[in-house]
Design an enzyme around this catalytic site. Structure first.
Site, PDB file in Angstrom:
ATOM      1  N   LYS A 146       0.679  -1.254  -0.072  1.00 18.19           N
ATOM      2  CA  LYS A 146      -0.079  -0.014   0.031  1.00 18.19           C
ATOM      3  C   LYS A 146       0.922   1.268   0.159  1.00 18.19           C
ATOM      4  O   LYS A 146       1.771   1.113   0.493  1.00 18.19           O
ATOM      5  CB  LYS A 146      -0.991  -0.067   1.164  1.00 18.19           C
ATOM      6  CG  LYS A 146       0.056  -0.188   2.624  1.00 18.19           C
ATOM      7  CD  LYS A 146      -0.213   1.059   3.489  1.00 18.19           C
ATOM      8  CE  LYS A 146       0.274   2.381   3.223  1.00 18.19           C
ATOM      9  NZ  LYS A 146       1.154   3.016   4.097  1.00 18.19           N
ATOM     10  N   HIS A 176      -0.812  -3.968   6.166  1.00 17.62           N
ATOM     11  CA  HIS A 176      -0.339  -4.916   7.395  1.00 17.62           C
ATOM     12  C   HIS A 176      -1.060  -4.895   8.464  1.00 17.62           C
ATOM     13  O   HIS A 176      -0.858  -5.562   9.416  1.00 17.62           O
ATOM     14  CB  HIS A 176       1.239  -4.564   7.677  1.00 17.62           C
ATOM     15  CG  HIS A 176       1.251  -3.268   8.424  1.00 17.62           C
ATOM     16  ND1 HIS A 176       1.583  -2.051   7.983  1.00 17.62           N
ATOM     17  CD2 HIS A 176       1.767  -2.833   9.643  1.00 17.62           C
ATOM     18  CE1 HIS A 176       1.686  -0.908   8.979  1.00 17.62           C
ATOM     19  NE2 HIS A 176       1.890  -1.384   9.889  1.00 17.62           N
ATOM     20  N   HIS A 238      -4.909   1.734   6.124  1.00 12.80           N
ATOM     21  CA  HIS A 238      -4.923   1.253   7.499  1.00 12.80           C
ATOM     22  C   HIS A 238      -6.258   1.543   8.385  1.00 12.80           C
ATOM     23  O   HIS A 238      -6.827   1.045   9.233  1.00 12.80           O
ATOM     24  CB  HIS A 238      -4.029   1.632   8.481  1.00 12.80           C
ATOM     25  CG  HIS A 238      -2.557   1.335   7.850  1.00 12.80           C
ATOM     26  ND1 HIS A 238      -2.564   0.075   7.217  1.00 12.80           N
ATOM     27  CD2 HIS A 238      -1.389   1.879   8.011  1.00 12.80           C
ATOM     28  CE1 HIS A 238      -0.995   0.262   6.636  1.00 12.80           C
ATOM     29  NE2 HIS A 238      -0.416   1.126   7.365  1.00 12.80           N
ATOM     30  N   LYS A 338       1.817  12.094  12.639  1.00 14.23           N
ATOM     31  CA  LYS A 338       3.273  11.571  12.808  1.00 14.23           C
ATOM     32  C   LYS A 338       3.599  12.599  14.028  1.00 14.23           C
ATOM     33  O   LYS A 338       3.339  13.690  14.285  1.00 14.23           O
ATOM     34  CB  LYS A 338       4.179  11.591  11.814  1.00 14.23           C
ATOM     35  CG  LYS A 338       3.505  10.932  10.630  1.00 14.23           C
ATOM     36  CD  LYS A 338       4.410   9.983   9.922  1.00 14.23           C
ATOM     37  CE  LYS A 338       4.107   9.026   8.913  1.00 14.23           C
ATOM     38  NZ  LYS A 338       3.157   7.880   9.085  1.00 14.23           N
TER      39      LYS A 338
HETATM   40  C1  BG6 Z   1       2.775   2.280   7.280  1.00 14.36           C
HETATM   41  C2  BG6 Z   1       3.279   3.668   6.878  1.00 14.36           C
HETATM   42  O1  BG6 Z   1       2.206   1.547   6.571  1.00 14.36           O
HETATM   43  O2  BG6 Z   1       2.613   2.148   8.775  1.00 14.36           O
HETATM   44  C3  BG6 Z   1       4.157   4.385   7.878  1.00 14.36           C
HETATM   45  O3  BG6 Z   1       3.751   3.852   5.473  1.00 14.36           O
HETATM   46  C4  BG6 Z   1       3.434   4.273   9.291  1.00 14.36           C
HETATM   47  O4  BG6 Z   1       4.263   5.768   7.561  1.00 14.36           O
HETATM   48  C5  BG6 Z   1       3.149   2.643   9.662  1.00 14.36           C
HETATM   49  O5  BG6 Z   1       4.673   4.588  10.309  1.00 14.36           O
HETATM   50  C6  BG6 Z   1       2.607   2.487  10.909  1.00 14.36           C
HETATM   51  O6  BG6 Z   1       2.574   1.017  11.095  1.00 14.36           O
HETATM   52  P1  BG6 Z   1       2.264   0.439  12.515  1.00 14.36           P
HETATM   53  O7  BG6 Z   1       2.598  -0.783  12.563  1.00 14.36           O
HETATM   54  O8  BG6 Z   1       3.761   0.891  13.141  1.00 14.36           O
HETATM   55  O9  BG6 Z   1       1.300   1.343  13.357  1.00 14.36           O
END
Ligand code: BG6
Length: 491
Positions: A146, A176, A238, A338
């Site tokens: 993605k 993910h 997500h 972020k």
């Molecule tokens: C990724 C994004 O898909 O997910 C990142 O590209 C982000 O920018 C990350 O930091 C966050 O994933 P997780 O599993 O750490 O919440």
């Protein structure tokens, strides 16, 4: 010890030099090795533009695993794992380079899985290169990262391009978050418990908040992130996935087809946000410098490689409505950013206030039952409710109480499965249920594109700076206070 027998695979990682491969894929594969989940003949072939030999690649992989796994590498496991690692110097724009890859692959014995950890604009060259070298047999699989495309049009284009060379049953579109234990548990929570099941609609629920807060900045990914922004990086995939899982109707059964069908209905019922309501429904921000956990951090535009004039958003808050019978009148407030105060993800379900107050000494108008689902870290579930204060008082006195269940940390302290670990294993098993369908992705873009378009066209919705280490721009609070609501505070 149980050794799980998967099929033997040749897993090719396009983008072997990249952040995702080092940060997530290699550590996840090492963990799978540790738990004996990988077939003894499976191999991992890093592919990228570097003239590394096998030894160099193995060394780089070891450093990455050590750095990102945050644990000592076990020598015995590493020896076994490292023999699986191979490297192919390949420029995906050079068709002939794919024949180099072909020489390394063992097509007779192993199933080939191509993991495309590369930007969307390189994908078609990979598809064509694979096709030219006949590396797309029916038994092969391909994993796409993605965001798929940067808008509906580009996403459709990629899907159309890939469909010329791979069938749907070969394509694994990854998000993910769908591999996270706590996200999978949402389905169990909602559909295995009548208590939740029957109270999951606009008769009982007032509103729902979803927060995915990140402490990290953009981690040296300026070029990727600046063309993407938090909206396409986090919301389009997500966060919309979380939203669909918590709002979908009960699927006919627990198969991926039934679940995807229900999720798709939600995506197509999202009320559109455009020029007319962009100011009341969205907020975007960009981090300025600040202090996180005692450390000074630079602003977004001071990051390495940054364009000082960038207007890319690193924070988004949105008020979403779902136009169906079940959720009519229930707002969903989503926020993600972020360089916020700390990393945590949480869903907070606010139930409606009591219609009648029998307890005159308490102001029930102030109180709402809440279900608080902490997705990470320290996955847990809490319920806020009221109790009678014990004692001989003539009148009832009420006090706030909280039920708390630590979902993973206490009962299963050792089961800390990384999302990529689960999804890589599923792809080796050839099971698609935790992957996202083409329709879901395209439906998400249909809702996202008008928002991004309206941001470009609306002057009042300028990006607001927020100090790193805070909870985002001031307008994020305004989004809720306008509705006489407040963000549930992190605790
Ligand atoms: C990724 C994004 O898909 O997910 C990142 O590209 C982000 O920018 C990350 O930091 C966050 O994933 P997780 O599993 O750490 O919440």
């Amino acid at each position: 010890m149980i050794i799980e027998i998967n099929q033997a695979c040749d897993l090719v990682i396009f983008g072997a030099k990249g952040d995702l491969s080092k940060r997530k894929l290699l550590p996840a594969l090492y963990k799978l090795e540790k738990s004996n989940k990988i077939h003894k003949n499976t191999r991992i072939i890093g592919a990228g533009r570097a003239d590394w030999n096998i030894q160099e690649y193995r060394k780089i992989a070891k450093t990455a695993i050590k750095n990102f796994l945050n644990e000592e590498i076990d020598d015995i496991i590493w020896r076994k794992f490292s023999t699986r690692l191979h490297f192919c110097n390949i420029d995906v724009y050079e068709k002939l380079h794919f024949f180099r890859l072909k020489k390394i692959l063992d097509q007779k014995k192993n199933i080939i899985i191509h993991y495309c950890a590369m930007p969307p604009d390189t994908l078609n060259s990979i598809f064509i290169g694979l096709k030219n070298a006949s590396l797309n047999p029916n038994s092969s699989r391909i994993i796409l990262e993605k965001p798929l495309g940067v808008c509906l049009e580009t996403s459709k284009k990629i899907n159309n391009q890939i469909s010329k060379y791979f069938s749907e049953s070969q394509i694994f579109r990854i998000d993910h978050y769908l591999g996270k234990e706590s996200i999978l548990n949402l389905i169990a929570l909602r559909f295995a418990n009548s208590f939740f099941f029957h109270n999951w609609n606009n008769k009982t629920i007032d509103h729902i908040q979803i927060t995915v807060s990140e402490e990290v900045g953009i981690e040296g990914r300026w070029n990727y992130f600046d063309t993407t922004g938090q909206m396409k990086d986090m919301i389009q995939n997500h966060i919309l996935q979380i939203l669909t899982i918590i709002t979908m109707d009960q699927p006919k059964n627990i198969t991926s087809e039934s679940i995807k069908k229900e999720k798709l209905k939600i995506l197509s019922s999202l009320k559109s946000i455009n020029k007319s309501n962009i100011n009341t429904h969205t907020v975007r921000g960009q981090y300025s410098s600040g202090i996180i956990k005692g450390k000074n951090v630079p602003s977004y535009t001071e990051e390495q490689g940054a364009n000082k004039n960038s207007k890319t958003e690193t924070f988004v808050a949105i008020k979403v409505n779902i136009e169906n019978k079940k959720w009519f009148g229930v707002p969903f407030y989503l926020r993600t950013g972020k360089r916020l105060q700390c990393k945590y993800s949480e869903i907070v379900v606010f139930f409606k206030k009591m219609p009648i107050n029998l307890f005159k000494t308490s102001n029930l108008q102030e109180f709402q039952n809440k279900l608080i689902i902490r997705l990470e870290p320290n996955e847990n579930i809490k319920v806020d409710f009221l109790n009678k204060k014990p004692g001989l008082d003539q009148e009832y006195k009420l006090e706030n109480s909280q039920l708390e269940y630590n979902y993973l940390s206490k009962k299963y302290p050792k089961i800390l499965i990384d999302a990529y670990e689960r999804l890589l294993l599923e792809s080796m098993r050839g099971i698609q249920s935790l992957f996202v369908s083409r329709e879901e992705i395209e439906e998400s873009w249909k809702w996202i594109d008008p928002i991004i378009d309206a941001w470009k066209k609306t002057k009042n919705n300028e990006i607001q700076l927020y100090q790193s280490g805070t909870w985002g721009p001031e307008n994020s609070n305004l989004l809720l206070s306008r509705d006489e609501r407040f963000w549930y505070e992190f605790n």
